[in-house]
Design a protein around this motif. Structure first.
Motif, PDB file in Angstrom:
ATOM      1  N   UNK A   1       0.842  -1.192   0.000  1.00 15.19           N
ATOM      2  CA  UNK A   1       0.000   0.000   0.000  1.00 15.19           C
ATOM      3  C   UNK A   1       0.874   1.237   0.000  1.00 15.19           C
ATOM      4  N   UNK A   2       0.434   2.303  -0.626  1.00 14.88           N
ATOM      5  CA  UNK A   2       1.210   3.532  -0.667  1.00 14.88           C
ATOM      6  C   UNK A   2       1.148   4.269   0.650  1.00 14.88           C
ATOM      7  N   UNK A   3       2.159   5.095   0.917  1.00 15.72           N
ATOM      8  CA  UNK A   3       2.153   5.925   2.116  1.00 15.72           C
ATOM      9  C   UNK A   3       1.696   7.336   1.804  1.00 15.72           C
ATOM     10  N   UNK A   4       1.587   7.649   0.518  1.00 11.90           N
ATOM     11  CA  UNK A   4       1.109   8.967   0.128  1.00 11.90           C
ATOM     12  C   UNK A   4       0.441   8.857  -1.228  1.00 11.90           C
ATOM     13  N   UNK A   5      -0.134   9.934  -1.668  1.00 15.16           N
ATOM     14  CA  UNK A   5      -0.820   9.935  -2.961  1.00 15.16           C
ATOM     15  C   UNK A   5       0.156  10.242  -4.087  1.00 15.16           C
ATOM     16  N   UNK A   6       1.279   9.549  -4.131  1.00 18.97           N
ATOM     17  CA  UNK A   6       2.288   9.760  -5.161  1.00 18.97           C
ATOM     18  C   UNK A   6       1.831   9.146  -6.472  1.00 18.97           C
ATOM     19  N   UNK A   7       2.633   9.366  -7.525  1.00 22.72           N
ATOM     20  CA  UNK A   7       2.295   8.824  -8.830  1.00 22.72           C
ATOM     21  C   UNK A   7       2.386   7.312  -8.816  1.00 22.72           C
ATOM     22  N   UNK A   8       1.608   6.673  -9.676  1.00 21.08           N
ATOM     23  CA  UNK A   8       1.612   5.219  -9.783  1.00 21.08           C
ATOM     24  C   UNK A   8       2.951   4.739 -10.328  1.00 21.08           C
ATOM     25  N   UNK A   9       3.351   3.542  -9.928  1.00 23.11           N
ATOM     26  CA  UNK A   9       4.555   2.926 -10.480  1.00 23.11           C
ATOM     27  C   UNK A   9       4.332   2.609 -11.959  1.00 23.11           C
ATOM     28  N   UNK A  10       5.266   3.027 -12.802  1.00 21.82           N
ATOM     29  CA  UNK A  10       5.186   2.761 -14.229  1.00 21.82           C
ATOM     30  C   UNK A  10       6.402   1.956 -14.633  1.00 21.82           C
TER      31      UNK A  10
ATOM     32  N   UNK B   1       5.378   9.701 -20.706  1.00 23.86           N
ATOM     33  CA  UNK B   1       4.319  10.415 -19.978  1.00 23.86           C
ATOM     34  C   UNK B   1       2.930   9.868 -20.287  1.00 23.86           C
ATOM     35  N   UNK B   2       2.693   9.484 -21.542  1.00 22.48           N
ATOM     36  CA  UNK B   2       1.383   8.935 -21.900  1.00 22.48           C
ATOM     37  C   UNK B   2       1.106   7.640 -21.146  1.00 22.48           C
ATOM     38  N   UNK B   3       2.109   6.762 -21.075  1.00 20.88           N
ATOM     39  CA  UNK B   3       1.903   5.509 -20.348  1.00 20.88           C
ATOM     40  C   UNK B   3       1.630   5.768 -18.873  1.00 20.88           C
ATOM     41  N   UNK B   4       2.255   6.809 -18.331  1.00 23.80           N
ATOM     42  CA  UNK B   4       1.944   7.198 -16.958  1.00 23.80           C
ATOM     43  C   UNK B   4       0.496   7.614 -16.809  1.00 23.80           C
ATOM     44  N   UNK B   5      -0.005   8.353 -17.809  1.00 24.14           N
ATOM     45  CA  UNK B   5      -1.413   8.761 -17.788  1.00 24.14           C
ATOM     46  C   UNK B   5      -2.332   7.546 -17.813  1.00 24.14           C
TER      47      UNK B   5
ATOM     48  N   UNK C   1      -5.374  -0.335 -28.536  1.00 23.92           N
ATOM     49  CA  UNK C   1      -5.530   1.083 -28.880  1.00 23.92           C
ATOM     50  C   UNK C   1      -4.736   2.001 -27.960  1.00 23.92           C
ATOM     51  N   UNK C   2      -3.993   1.414 -27.008  1.00 20.85           N
ATOM     52  CA  UNK C   2      -3.175   2.204 -26.102  1.00 20.85           C
ATOM     53  C   UNK C   2      -1.699   2.225 -26.490  1.00 20.85           C
ATOM     54  N   UNK C   3      -1.343   1.592 -27.598  1.00 18.93           N
ATOM     55  CA  UNK C   3       0.070   1.472 -27.960  1.00 18.93           C
ATOM     56  C   UNK C   3       0.276   1.624 -29.462  1.00 18.93           C
ATOM     57  N   UNK C   4       1.532   1.825 -29.856  1.00 19.59           N
ATOM     58  CA  UNK C   4       1.905   1.802 -31.260  1.00 19.59           C
ATOM     59  C   UNK C   4       1.839   0.359 -31.753  1.00 19.59           C
TER      60      UNK C   4
END
Length: 301
Positions: free
Chosen positions: A14-23, A29-33, A185-188
């Motif tokens: 579980x996360x300890x804060x509302x940080x960005x998701x692990x990618x 940047x798009x894959x992070x989105x 549809x999420x990738x090349x």
């Protein structure tokens, strides 16, 4: 709440804060989105349908509506029956995909690229008795799928991991078959099919079921643009699929237009309490011919 996975052992914590998701790498940047989108996605339509029998899908349905099973719209149990019918059509879609994987043995390995919450993986293992590996950018989805596998007692054979489908940890030629079910549809496409071609054994089967815009229409219609915006994706044309497969040693053996078979699902869903606001775009684009729902099965040569 987001869930994080380490890149070494894929242990869920579980996360300890509302940080960005692990990618997972390689990341853009798009894959992070996309990872954040699916980590936060909690539409009732995906969970309520899965609650019917514990198979949680992230795709749509095909087939004729069983109006006898639905009964009278004035019946107090009608909505529950409608949800069960939508889920039946979802699982029927997965069955059609599995039907095109070819001859699969118990010692084979299958790869589900963009596995979501794992419903198709469970169905594949139940049918073939083999190992099924799934990958998703969403740690939340992977955790959900692995929890379901543990509950079903099949976690030694069915596993989801947080992984970029364009760069998987599988050995070259490891998979007897692989698929994308509404996730391409999420990738090349060239990058995607290059990875499937690497992972598949020579003679192995790749299958995709996907929505694609129809080149005969001219350009993506306004409805297709709405679908792209709704799901933060980039729908490809049917022509792009065929070209990218040819460039990556994937030779189509079947191309099936499922559009007439998926319209009943959408028309029924539009009458339910689970509408998300995108139903009109799907129905209208299928009817005007600008959007198609297709299955492509191809062999690795």
């Amino acid at each position: 709440m987001d869930i994080f996975v380490t890149s070494t052992d894929l242990t869920v914590t579980a996360p300890t804060s509302a940080a960005s998701a692990f990618i997972p790498s390689p990341a853009t940047p798009y894959q992070g989105d996309i990872a954040r989108y699916w980590d936060h996605e909690a539409r009732p339509v995906n969970l309520r349908l899965g609650d019917v029998d514990g198979l949680y899908h992230h795709h749509y349905g095909i087939g004729d509506i069983d109006h006898e099973a639905l009964g009278d719209t004035e019946d107090s149990a009608y909505e529950k029956k409608l949800i069960a019918e939508l889920h039946r059509l979802e699982s029927a879609q997965a069955d059609v995909l599995l039907n095109h994987l070819g001859s699969i043995g118990r010692d084979d390995t299958l790869v589900d690229a963009g596995c979501g919450r794992g419903g198709s993986m469970v169905m594949a293992h139940q049918r073939f008795g083999c190992r099924v590996e799934g990958v998703t950018l969403s740690a939340k989805q992977a955790d959900f799928a692995n929890q379901r596998a543990r509950e079903l007692g099949i976690d030694d054979s069915v596993r989801a991991r947080v992984c970029n489908m364009l760069s998987t940890p599988f050995e070259t030629g490891q998979a007897a078959a692989s698929w994308n079910n509404e996730s391409s549809m999420y990738v090349d496409l060239h990058d995607l099919f290059a990875e499937h071609s690497r992972v598949l054994a020579v003679g192995g089967r790749y299958v995709t079921i996907t929505g694609c815009w129809n080149p005969r229409y001219g350009q993506p219609s306004k409805w297709v643009s709405q679908i792209n915006a709704h799901f933060e994706c980039n729908i490809h044309s049917r022509r792009e699929y065929m070209r990218a497969m040819a460039d990556n040693r994937l030779v189509p053996q079947a191309v099936i237009d499922l559009t007439p078979q998926t319209l009943p699902y959408w028309e029924l869903r539009a009458t339910s309490s689970l509408v998300t606001g995108i139903e009109e775009a799907f129905i209208n684009s299928y009817k005007d011919g600008s959007f198609q729902y297709v299955l492509i099965a191809a062999d690795r040569v």
